[in-house]
Design an enzyme around this catalytic site. Structure first.
Site, mmCIF file in Angstrom:
data_model
loop_
_atom_site.group_PDB
_atom_site.id
_atom_site.type_symbol
_atom_site.label_atom_id
_atom_site.label_comp_id
_atom_site.label_asym_id
_atom_site.label_seq_id
_atom_site.Cartn_x
_atom_site.Cartn_y
_atom_site.Cartn_z
ATOM 1 C CG ASP A 57 -1.999 -1.046 1.173
ATOM 2 O OD1 ASP A 57 -2.366 -1.450 0.057
ATOM 3 O OD2 ASP A 57 -2.490 -1.450 2.242
ATOM 4 C CG ASP B 158 -6.232 -1.614 -1.228
ATOM 5 O OD1 ASP B 158 -6.296 -2.848 -1.371
ATOM 6 O OD2 ASP B 158 -5.351 -1.051 -0.554
#
Length: 154
Positions: free
Chosen positions: A114, A133
């Site tokens: 991320d 995501d």
């Protein structure tokens, strides 16, 4: 079903290219943070070993790989057996492509890479996310919205 495969493929490739670029080329895994347009958009390295927001981070990555693959299978089965049109297929493609992008991360790194961090208006966001995501979120939302019973009773 062709639409699902195309959208999933585009999202998967886009996700993997952005992760490679940020983690390897920009070396975010080492520098950890790059200001892009502070405070609104920054690159902040985070290795997510759990699910959303790092929940259940102590579990084996194999659990999340299996869960993601089961969800991908269920979504594909749902779209195959009960198609509701182009928007549902686009949504399914977003969800499938994003889920598979995060599965690849778990296989390569043991965690999901991320790196996008957005803050605003005095709020500092403590979490990071990635293209996969975003796709999973929008895809899941779209599957709910565009999968309502639009079939007319005969």
């Amino acid at each position: 079903m062709r639409t699902v495969v195309w959208v999933a493929s585009v999202i998967f490739v886009l996700d993997q290219i952005t992760k490679y670029w940020v983690v390897q080329v920009l070396d975010l895994k080492r520098v950890l943070s790059i200001e892009v347009f502070p405070p609104y958009l920054n690159l902040e390295m985070a290795w997510n070993t759990g699910i959303n927001f790092g929940a259940f981070a102590g579990a084996s990555p194999w659990i999340w790989i299996v869960v993601a693959l089961v969800i991908v299978g269920a979504v594909l089965w749902w779209v195959w057996t009960d198609p509701h049109g182009r928007w549902q297929q686009i949504s399914a493609g977003l969800l499938v492509g994003g889920a598979l992008g995060n599965v690849i991360d778990r296989l390569i790194y043991g965690a999901v890479a991320d790196f996008l961090n957005m803050s605003c208006c005095g709020f500092t966001n403590p979490t990071s996310f990635n293209v996969a995501d975003i796709a999973v979120f929008i895809g899941a939302f779209g599957m709910v919205i565009f999968s309502s019973d639009s079939k007319k009773a005969a």
